[in-house]
Scaffold this motif. Structure first.
Motif, PDB file in Angstrom:
ATOM      1  N   VAL A 281       0.850  -1.185   0.000  1.00 49.76           N
ATOM      2  CA  VAL A 281       0.000   0.000   0.000  1.00 49.76           C
ATOM      3  C   VAL A 281       0.889   1.240   0.000  1.00 49.76           C
ATOM      4  CG1 VAL A 281      -1.568   1.379   1.418  1.00 49.76           C
ATOM      5  CG2 VAL A 281      -2.000  -1.060   1.098  1.00 49.76           C
ATOM      6  N   CYS A 282       0.676   2.133  -0.989  1.00 47.96           N
ATOM      7  CA  CYS A 282       1.532   3.322  -1.058  1.00 47.96           C
ATOM      8  C   CYS A 282       0.839   4.530  -1.683  1.00 47.96           C
ATOM      9  CB  CYS A 282       2.831   3.015  -1.807  1.00 47.96           C
ATOM     10  SG  CYS A 282       2.600   2.367  -3.472  1.00 47.96           S
ATOM     11  N   THR A 283      -0.441   4.420  -2.036  1.00 47.31           N
ATOM     12  CA  THR A 283      -1.178   5.565  -2.560  1.00 47.31           C
ATOM     13  C   THR A 283      -2.547   5.642  -1.894  1.00 47.31           C
ATOM     14  OG1 THR A 283      -2.223   4.370  -4.399  1.00 47.31           O
ATOM     15  CG2 THR A 283      -0.046   5.330  -4.816  1.00 47.31           C
ATOM     16  N   VAL A 284      -3.134   6.817  -1.961  1.00 49.15           N
ATOM     17  CA  VAL A 284      -4.412   7.052  -1.293  1.00 49.15           C
ATOM     18  C   VAL A 284      -5.500   6.138  -1.843  1.00 49.15           C
ATOM     19  CG1 VAL A 284      -6.242   8.749  -0.915  1.00 49.15           C
ATOM     20  CG2 VAL A 284      -3.845   9.427  -0.699  1.00 49.15           C
ATOM     21  N   LYS A 285      -5.572   5.970  -3.165  1.00 50.90           N
ATOM     22  CA  LYS A 285      -6.664   5.193  -3.754  1.00 50.90           C
ATOM     23  C   LYS A 285      -6.633   3.723  -3.354  1.00 50.90           C
ATOM     24  CE  LYS A 285      -4.321   4.282  -8.171  1.00 50.90           C
ATOM     25  NZ  LYS A 285      -4.361   4.530  -9.626  1.00 50.90           N
ATOM     26  N   GLN A 286      -5.497   3.247  -2.833  1.00 51.16           N
ATOM     27  CA  GLN A 286      -5.416   1.856  -2.387  1.00 51.16           C
ATOM     28  C   GLN A 286      -5.975   1.664  -0.985  1.00 51.16           C
ATOM     29  OE1 GLN A 286      -1.224   1.362  -2.851  1.00 51.16           O
ATOM     30  NE2 GLN A 286      -1.323   1.195  -5.070  1.00 51.16           N
ATOM     31  N   LEU A 287      -6.219   2.742  -0.252  1.00 50.77           N
ATOM     32  CA  LEU A 287      -6.716   2.630   1.116  1.00 50.77           C
ATOM     33  C   LEU A 287      -8.159   2.149   1.125  1.00 50.77           C
ATOM     34  CD1 LEU A 287      -5.311   5.949   2.632  1.00 50.77           C
ATOM     35  CD2 LEU A 287      -4.276   3.663   2.711  1.00 50.77           C
ATOM     36  N   LYS A 288      -8.506   1.396   2.128  1.00 46.86           N
ATOM     37  CA  LYS A 288      -9.884   0.905   2.248  1.00 46.86           C
ATOM     38  C   LYS A 288     -10.851   2.057   2.477  1.00 46.86           C
ATOM     39  CE  LYS A 288     -12.390  -3.012   4.253  1.00 46.86           C
ATOM     40  NZ  LYS A 288     -12.558  -3.689   2.950  1.00 46.86           N
ATOM     41  N   THR A 289     -10.396   3.086   3.181  1.00 48.71           N
ATOM     42  CA  THR A 289     -11.239   4.255   3.417  1.00 48.71           C
ATOM     43  C   THR A 289     -11.454   5.077   2.152  1.00 48.71           C
ATOM     44  OG1 THR A 289      -9.275   5.489   4.141  1.00 48.71           O
ATOM     45  CG2 THR A 289     -10.632   4.452   5.854  1.00 48.71           C
ATOM     46  N   ALA A 290     -10.711   4.764   1.079  1.00 47.77           N
ATOM     47  CA  ALA A 290     -10.878   5.452  -0.205  1.00 47.77           C
ATOM     48  C   ALA A 290     -11.498   4.536  -1.250  1.00 47.77           C
ATOM     49  CB  ALA A 290      -9.528   5.980  -0.696  1.00 47.77           C
ATOM     50  N   GLY A 291     -11.997   3.371  -0.826  1.00 45.64           N
ATOM     51  CA  GLY A 291     -12.636   2.455  -1.752  1.00 45.64           C
ATOM     52  C   GLY A 291     -11.770   1.304  -2.204  1.00 45.64           C
ATOM     53  N   GLY A 292     -10.496   1.271  -1.787  1.00 44.43           N
ATOM     54  CA  GLY A 292      -9.626   0.147  -2.104  1.00 44.43           C
ATOM     55  C   GLY A 292      -9.733  -0.930  -1.036  1.00 44.43           C
ATOM     56  N   TRP A 293      -8.737  -1.813  -1.017  1.00 53.41           N
ATOM     57  CA  TRP A 293      -8.735  -2.910  -0.048  1.00 53.41           C
ATOM     58  C   TRP A 293      -7.831  -2.634   1.152  1.00 53.41           C
ATOM     59  CZ3 TRP A 293     -11.688  -7.277   0.121  1.00 53.41           C
ATOM     60  CH2 TRP A 293     -12.430  -7.600  -1.034  1.00 53.41           C
ATOM     61  N   GLY A 294      -6.988  -1.621   1.060  1.00 54.60           N
ATOM     62  CA  GLY A 294      -6.084  -1.336   2.158  1.00 54.60           C
ATOM     63  C   GLY A 294      -5.207  -2.520   2.515  1.00 54.60           C
ATOM     64  N   TYR A 295      -5.115  -2.779   3.812  1.00 54.83           N
ATOM     65  CA  TYR A 295      -4.273  -3.866   4.317  1.00 54.83           C
ATOM     66  C   TYR A 295      -5.054  -5.168   4.537  1.00 54.83           C
ATOM     67  CZ  TYR A 295      -1.401   0.220   5.630  1.00 54.83           C
ATOM     68  OH  TYR A 295      -0.682   1.395   5.618  1.00 54.83           O
ATOM     69  N   THR A 296      -6.270  -5.269   4.010  1.00 52.32           N
ATOM     70  CA  THR A 296      -7.123  -6.407   4.355  1.00 52.32           C
ATOM     71  C   THR A 296      -7.285  -7.453   3.255  1.00 52.32           C
ATOM     72  OG1 THR A 296      -9.189  -5.349   3.604  1.00 52.32           O
ATOM     73  CG2 THR A 296      -8.453  -4.879   5.865  1.00 52.32           C
ATOM     74  N   PHE A 297      -6.920  -7.153   2.027  1.00 49.81           N
ATOM     75  CA  PHE A 297      -7.250  -8.035   0.904  1.00 49.81           C
ATOM     76  C   PHE A 297      -6.594  -9.404   1.017  1.00 49.81           C
ATOM     77  CE2 PHE A 297      -6.691  -9.370  -3.620  1.00 49.81           C
ATOM     78  CZ  PHE A 297      -8.032  -9.537  -3.923  1.00 49.81           C
ATOM     79  N   VAL A 298      -5.313  -9.433   1.371  1.00 47.06           N
ATOM     80  CA  VAL A 298      -4.598 -10.714   1.443  1.00 47.06           C
ATOM     81  C   VAL A 298      -5.263 -11.639   2.448  1.00 47.06           C
ATOM     82  CG1 VAL A 298      -2.459 -11.802   2.224  1.00 47.06           C
ATOM     83  CG2 VAL A 298      -2.368  -9.919   0.588  1.00 47.06           C
ATOM     84  N   ARG A 299      -5.605 -11.113   3.599  1.00 47.27           N
ATOM     85  CA  ARG A 299      -6.153 -11.929   4.687  1.00 47.27           C
ATOM     86  C   ARG A 299      -7.584 -12.383   4.395  1.00 47.27           C
ATOM     87  NH1 ARG A 299      -4.075 -14.975   8.837  1.00 47.27           N
ATOM     88  NH2 ARG A 299      -5.708 -15.359  10.355  1.00 47.27           N
ATOM     89  N   THR A 300      -8.289 -11.637   3.557  1.00 45.04           N
ATOM     90  CA  THR A 300      -9.704 -11.924   3.340  1.00 45.04           C
ATOM     91  C   THR A 300      -9.937 -12.537   1.960  1.00 45.04           C
ATOM     92  OG1 THR A 300     -10.057  -9.601   2.684  1.00 45.04           O
ATOM     93  CG2 THR A 300     -10.455 -10.173   4.990  1.00 45.04           C
ATOM     94  N   ARG A 301     -10.216 -11.737   0.963  1.00 42.99           N
ATOM     95  CA  ARG A 301     -10.616 -12.257  -0.344  1.00 42.99           C
ATOM     96  C   ARG A 301      -9.522 -13.077  -1.017  1.00 42.99           C
ATOM     97  NH1 ARG A 301     -13.894 -14.975  -3.041  1.00 42.99           N
ATOM     98  NH2 ARG A 301     -14.025 -14.529  -5.265  1.00 42.99           N
ATOM     99  N   PHE A 302      -8.267 -12.644  -0.930  1.00 44.85           N
ATOM    100  CA  PHE A 302      -7.206 -13.398  -1.596  1.00 44.85           C
ATOM    101  C   PHE A 302      -7.044 -14.776  -0.968  1.00 44.85           C
ATOM    102  CE2 PHE A 302      -2.804 -14.380  -2.911  1.00 44.85           C
ATOM    103  CZ  PHE A 302      -2.925 -14.159  -4.278  1.00 44.85           C
TER     104      PHE A 302
END
Length: 331
Positions: A281-302
């Motif tokens: 994660v290194c840009t705003v659009k990747q944050l979960k609060t901005a509609g991305g997955w943030g730090y959660t994608f690997v643990r959940t959907r992936f």
């Protein structure tokens, strides 16, 4: 197992939990990403870390080199808020306030944060300083961050990196950075993690580190999923290095499926012990609060997609918990 060093102090290996081994919390990438490349809002990042914690996360490895932190990176137009640094170190030294903010976030959210040290890559490196400073002097600064703590903080780094190469080769300044990292590792035993995006330059990076006496088992080659060449990944793993697929962000179905195939292929080839997963994660659009997955994608959907592709839950847990624990502690 020996403990891992975090910004709040040593943490026993058994308490690290699910580890994201390549992430950023505060970073200034405005030179490359004009509108999205600045993470500097402490309250927002606290929410992102809390979301990671709530989905079962335990530890995040924060690999923002000082060249990309708001307290050290160039800001000719004054585009980001000022972070005072009353005790500046040499080029490539983190600002004290940046380190204090990381420690405060860790304490607030309960997420362990392992902080990196070392130097980034061209074109961010201070070429004049690298030309005029010996490898051993550069290494000495890295060792200080690892053993004494970042100047003005008492907070110790727990990993060397991310150190990197910008192109398909390692430049002269980058090679000096890698040799310094290797010598710092040889003095401290702390692992090294690299930036090897877009080209299979991880091979050359590993060659340099090994030439300085580094055990490949203490090296993490980063951004390997940015180079979709399975033979490259297998060669690195068979030499002993960790192969890190750390651009897993759920950008689109094809992007995600290609990374599922890479992970499953490594496991089926008997190389599960060498696989690490993260988001970078290194840009705003990747944050979960901005509609991305943030730090959660690997643990959940992936993780769900890996199960659908045939991996067992214990294999996924091995990759998410055991492998990064071993990478950080060496045991």
């Amino acid at each position: 197992m020996p403990p891992a060093m975090t910004v709040t102090g040593p943490v026993e290996a058994s308490a690290l939990g699910h580890v994201l081994p390549h992430e950023h919390v505060f970073i200034n990438l405005l030179a490359e990403y004009r509108a999205e490349g600045l993470l500097n809002d402490q309250s927002r990042m606290a929410e992102e870390l809390a979301l990671f914690r709530r989905c079962g996360g335990g530890t995040l490895v924060e690999l923002t080199p000082a060249e990309l932190t708001a307290g050290a990176a160039p800001d000719p137009l004054g585009l980001y808020r000022k972070i005072p640094n009353p005790t500046p170190g040499p080029p490539g030294s983190r600002a004290a306030a940046n380190v204090h903010e990381l420690r405060a976030l860790s304490a607030e959210t309960g997420v362990n944060i392992v902080m990196g040290t070392g130097h980034y890559r061209d074109p961010y490196l201070d070429k004049n300083w690298f030309d005029q400073t010996s490898v051993d002097e550069i290494a000495e600064g890295i060792v200080r961050d690892l053993t004494d703590g970042v100047a003005g903080t008492g907070v110790r780094a727990g990993i060397i990196g991310e150190i990197g190469a910008d192109r398909w080769y390692v430049s002269a300044a980058e090679e000096r950075s890698f040799r310094a990292a290797a010598r710092a590792h040889n003095r401290t035993g702390v692992p090294i993690t690299t930036h090897a995006a877009r080209w299979p330059v991880g091979t050359a990076q590993l060659d340099i580190l090994v030439s300085e006496g580094v055990d490949p088992r203490r090296v993490i080659i980063g951004h390997c999923d940015g180079v979709q060449i399975p033979e490259y990944h297998r060669d690195l793993a068979r030499r002993g290095a960790y192969v890190q697929f750390d651009l897993i962000r759920g950008a689109d179905d094809w992007d995600t499926a290609s990374r599922v195939r890479l992970v499953v292929g490594m496991v089926r080839d008997g190389l599960i012990d060498h696989v690490l997963l993260s988001h970078d994660v290194c840009t705003v659009k990747q944050l979960k609060t901005a509609g991305g997955w943030g730090y959660t994608f690997v643990r959940t959907r992936f993780a769900e997609l890996l199960v659908e592709a045939g991996l067992e839950p214990d294999e996924i847990e091995h990759i998410l918990v055991e492998n990064p624990r071993r990478a950080l502690t060496g045991a």
